[in-house]
Scaffold this motif. Structure first.
Motif, PDB file in Angstrom:
ATOM      1  N   ILE A 220       0.837  -1.206   0.000  1.00 37.42           N
ATOM      2  CA  ILE A 220       0.000   0.000   0.000  1.00 37.42           C
ATOM      3  C   ILE A 220       0.875   1.260   0.000  1.00 37.42           C
ATOM      4  O   ILE A 220       0.576   2.244  -0.686  1.00 37.42           O
ATOM      5  CB  ILE A 220      -0.948  -0.009   1.216  1.00 37.42           C
ATOM      6  N   ALA A 221       1.963   1.206   0.765  1.00 42.17           N
ATOM      7  CA  ALA A 221       2.862   2.364   0.839  1.00 42.17           C
ATOM      8  C   ALA A 221       3.730   2.505  -0.404  1.00 42.17           C
ATOM      9  O   ALA A 221       4.334   3.565  -0.609  1.00 42.17           O
ATOM     10  CB  ALA A 221       3.746   2.254   2.080  1.00 42.17           C
ATOM     11  N   GLY A 222       3.816   1.446  -1.219  1.00 42.71           N
ATOM     12  CA  GLY A 222       4.626   1.515  -2.429  1.00 42.71           C
ATOM     13  C   GLY A 222       6.088   1.197  -2.209  1.00 42.71           C
ATOM     14  O   GLY A 222       6.947   1.577  -3.033  1.00 42.71           O
ATOM     15  N   ILE A 223       6.418   0.492  -1.109  1.00 46.56           N
ATOM     16  CA  ILE A 223       7.808   0.102  -0.841  1.00 46.56           C
ATOM     17  C   ILE A 223       8.245  -0.951  -1.863  1.00 46.56           C
ATOM     18  O   ILE A 223       7.541  -1.938  -2.095  1.00 46.56           O
ATOM     19  CB  ILE A 223       7.963  -0.468   0.581  1.00 46.56           C
ATOM     20  N   GLU A 224       9.384  -0.735  -2.482  1.00 46.35           N
ATOM     21  CA  GLU A 224       9.896  -1.696  -3.445  1.00 46.35           C
ATOM     22  C   GLU A 224      10.422  -2.942  -2.732  1.00 46.35           C
ATOM     23  O   GLU A 224      10.881  -2.882  -1.591  1.00 46.35           O
ATOM     24  CB  GLU A 224      11.006  -1.044  -4.282  1.00 46.35           C
ATOM     25  N   PHE A 225      10.339  -4.085  -3.422  1.00 40.34           N
ATOM     26  CA  PHE A 225      10.767  -5.377  -2.887  1.00 40.34           C
ATOM     27  C   PHE A 225      10.006  -5.733  -1.612  1.00 40.34           C
ATOM     28  O   PHE A 225      10.567  -6.256  -0.646  1.00 40.34           O
ATOM     29  CB  PHE A 225      12.282  -5.404  -2.611  1.00 40.34           C
ATOM     30  N   ALA A 226       8.710  -5.425  -1.597  1.00 40.66           N
ATOM     31  CA  ALA A 226       7.897  -5.656  -0.398  1.00 40.66           C
ATOM     32  C   ALA A 226       7.881  -7.132  -0.013  1.00 40.66           C
ATOM     33  O   ALA A 226       7.900  -7.472   1.177  1.00 40.66           O
ATOM     34  CB  ALA A 226       6.471  -5.158  -0.637  1.00 40.66           C
ATOM     35  N   GLY A 227       7.831  -8.033  -0.993  1.00 41.01           N
ATOM     36  CA  GLY A 227       7.812  -9.457  -0.686  1.00 41.01           C
ATOM     37  C   GLY A 227       9.075  -9.911   0.014  1.00 41.01           C
ATOM     38  O   GLY A 227       9.038 -10.712   0.959  1.00 41.01           O
ATOM     39  N   ALA A 255      12.818   2.888   2.541  1.00 38.53           N
ATOM     40  CA  ALA A 255      11.843   3.970   2.384  1.00 38.53           C
ATOM     41  C   ALA A 255      12.530   5.337   2.401  1.00 38.53           C
ATOM     42  O   ALA A 255      12.130   6.249   1.676  1.00 38.53           O
ATOM     43  CB  ALA A 255      10.789   3.884   3.482  1.00 38.53           C
ATOM     44  N   VAL A 256      13.560   5.469   3.236  1.00 39.50           N
ATOM     45  CA  VAL A 256      14.301   6.726   3.289  1.00 39.50           C
ATOM     46  C   VAL A 256      14.925   7.019   1.930  1.00 39.50           C
ATOM     47  O   VAL A 256      14.856   8.139   1.405  1.00 39.50           O
ATOM     48  CB  VAL A 256      15.381   6.667   4.384  1.00 39.50           C
ATOM     49  N   VAL A 257      15.553   5.997   1.329  1.00 35.66           N
ATOM     50  CA  VAL A 257      16.193   6.179   0.028  1.00 35.66           C
ATOM     51  C   VAL A 257      15.159   6.360  -1.073  1.00 35.66           C
ATOM     52  O   VAL A 257      15.336   7.165  -1.988  1.00 35.66           O
ATOM     53  CB  VAL A 257      17.105   4.970  -0.278  1.00 35.66           C
ATOM     54  N   GLN A 258      14.066   5.618  -0.976  1.00 34.85           N
ATOM     55  CA  GLN A 258      13.066   5.618  -2.049  1.00 34.85           C
ATOM     56  C   GLN A 258      12.243   6.905  -2.077  1.00 34.85           C
ATOM     57  O   GLN A 258      12.029   7.488  -3.144  1.00 34.85           O
ATOM     58  CB  GLN A 258      12.145   4.418  -1.887  1.00 34.85           C
ATOM     59  N   PHE A 259      11.774   7.349  -0.902  1.00 43.15           N
ATOM     60  CA  PHE A 259      10.871   8.498  -0.863  1.00 43.15           C
ATOM     61  C   PHE A 259      11.608   9.817  -0.626  1.00 43.15           C
ATOM     62  O   PHE A 259      11.252  10.835  -1.193  1.00 43.15           O
ATOM     63  CB  PHE A 259       9.812   8.304   0.223  1.00 43.15           C
ATOM     64  N   GLY A 260      12.606   9.780   0.268  1.00 46.66           N
ATOM     65  CA  GLY A 260      13.354  10.999   0.554  1.00 46.66           C
ATOM     66  C   GLY A 260      12.544  12.075   1.239  1.00 46.66           C
ATOM     67  O   GLY A 260      12.939  13.239   1.240  1.00 46.66           O
ATOM     68  N   ALA A 261      11.388  11.701   1.804  1.00 42.89           N
ATOM     69  CA  ALA A 261      10.525  12.667   2.501  1.00 42.89           C
ATOM     70  C   ALA A 261      10.166  12.114   3.876  1.00 42.89           C
ATOM     71  O   ALA A 261      10.031  10.904   4.055  1.00 42.89           O
ATOM     72  CB  ALA A 261       9.264  12.955   1.685  1.00 42.89           C
ATOM     73  N   PHE A 262       9.988  13.026   4.830  1.00 44.32           N
ATOM     74  CA  PHE A 262       9.772  12.608   6.217  1.00 44.32           C
ATOM     75  C   PHE A 262       8.410  11.951   6.405  1.00 44.32           C
ATOM     76  O   PHE A 262       8.285  10.951   7.109  1.00 44.32           O
ATOM     77  CB  PHE A 262       9.896  13.831   7.139  1.00 44.32           C
ATOM     78  N   GLY A 263       7.357  12.481   5.782  1.00 44.18           N
ATOM     79  CA  GLY A 263       5.998  11.989   5.989  1.00 44.18           C
ATOM     80  C   GLY A 263       5.811  10.523   5.633  1.00 44.18           C
ATOM     81  O   GLY A 263       5.356   9.731   6.468  1.00 44.18           O
ATOM     82  N   PRO A 264       6.124  10.102   4.388  1.00 46.97           N
ATOM     83  CA  PRO A 264       5.947   8.690   4.024  1.00 46.97           C
ATOM     84  C   PRO A 264       6.776   7.741   4.875  1.00 46.97           C
ATOM     85  O   PRO A 264       6.317   6.649   5.227  1.00 46.97           O
ATOM     86  CB  PRO A 264       6.386   8.660   2.559  1.00 46.97           C
TER      87      PRO A 264
END
Length: 359
Positions: A220-227, A255-264
């Motif tokens: 749901i959050a869109g994290i890559e390699f979730a599995g 998530a830090v590398v992927q989104f680069g934003a504090f909220g997500p």
């Protein structure tokens, strides 16, 4: 020298000797222990299949065992396929992650008012030059080969143990000429096997549920390699205390590398932590009941001891091994005091008729 003191000294000497054997012989002993645990998981899963409402009791025991093996085999095949697929995807996306990581580092440098902005050239000079890539790749390849070889041995051991399950009952029948003693021994062994198998099967089912719940959150959050991260979360949940932290750390770092934003990142961290709290504090105690009943201090000590002796496999197996030890000790009159000391509240129940067997 009085008897209690002598027994204490002999017990300590035996514990030291046993610890030395476990450390020096871990290459041989660890696969055997893992094989026993895999066999118990198969038997516990087969027992759970037999408890299915309506149809479980009518399924023959052999069919239940075959179904349990097939389910575990499919799960392992899925895990291996997932790992191989993720390795390829990571290799393909490595340049993109490199740019994202550099952007995150540069943003951090701006936030901290660092005058010299980091670049890949400076990072290579300061960090990557200290890494021997060839040696690192050799170590990774050797580790993977060792894991594959050990896993193959574990599967073979578990297969032979399951094959000899029927013959073991005949061996027990010939241990004594007293039919009453043989019947009591069979009842005791069946009780121990049932409790251990059920505990391991339920614990594994809980970890699978946690992995699926975490996978849903990350998808749901869109994290890559979730599995892949969900697989690690389920596996790390076998490790007490630090396992939950490790399971959340890796996907949050991505998530830090992927989104680069504090909220997500904060949302992903809160959701994954909430899943860990729900499973660890509510679902697991509800399903496990008193089958574990280990002192938190004993769990911590067992984690440290087994990790020191067997590394990461020891950390994963520390609680199952300690739980099995308490279950076995609680079934014998002479060792029940030890089980009581290792328990959480001192309430130890015996599965065998009569509240425990004399040794």
């Amino acid at each position: 020298m009085n008897d209690p003191f002598r027994d204490l000294v002999l017990g300590l000497l035996f514990a030291i000797m046993l610890g030395w054997v476990l450390v020096e012989g871990r290459g041989v002993i660890l696969p055997v222990v893992a094989g026993f645990i895999v066999a118990y998981i198969v038997l516990g899963l087969a027992d759970l299949i037999g408890r299915l409402p309506g149809v479980g009791a009518r399924i023959p025991e052999t069919i239940r065992h075959v179904a349990a093996v097939v389910l575990i085999g499919l799960a392992l095949f899925g895990i291996i396929s997932l790992i191989l697929a993720n390795i390829g995807e990571v290799a393909a996306r490595a340049p993109d992650y490199q740019q994202r990581l550099l952007a995150a580092i540069q943003a951090g440098a701006d936030l901290l008012k660092i005058e010299t902005e980091p670049t890949w050239e400076t990072l290579r000079q300061d960090v990557l030059s200290q890494i021997n890539l060839q040696r690192a790749m050799g170590t990774v390849a050797a580790s993977l080969a060792s894991i594959v070889a050990t896993f193959s041995v574990v599967v073979i051991y578990a297969g032979f143990l399951l094959t000899e399950k029927g013959a073991f009952d005949k061996k027990v029948g010939r241990l004594s000429d007293d039919p009453a003693r043989v019947a009591h021994l069979r009842t005791l062994i069946a009780a121990i096997n049932r409790r251990i198998g059920t505990y391991l099967a339920i614990k594994t089912a809980i970890n699978v549920f946690l992995g699926l719940l975490s996978y849903t959150i990350m998808r749901i959050a869109g994290i890559e390699f979730a599995g892949f991260w969900a697989l690690l979360i389920g596996l790390f949940n076998y490790i007490p205390y630090v396992g939950s932290f490790l399971g959340v750390t890796f996907p949050v770092a991505l998530a830090v590398v992927q989104f680069g934003a504090f909220g997500p990142v904060l949302a992903v961290t809160a959701a994954l932590t909430g899943a860990q709290i729900f499973v660890g504090n509510f679902l697991e105690p509800y399903l496990m009941g008193n089958s574990l009943n280990l002192s938190p201090f004993v769990i911590l000590v067992s984690l440290v001891v087994w990790s020191a002796m067997w590394g990461l496999p020891g950390a994963i197996l520390s609680v199952p091994i300690t739980a099995i030890l308490v279950i076995v000790l609680s079934e014998f009159a002479r060792t029940r005091p030890i089980a009581i000391l290792l328990s959480r509240d001192g309430e130890i129940t015996s599965s065998a008729t009569g509240g425990g067997a004399g040794a």
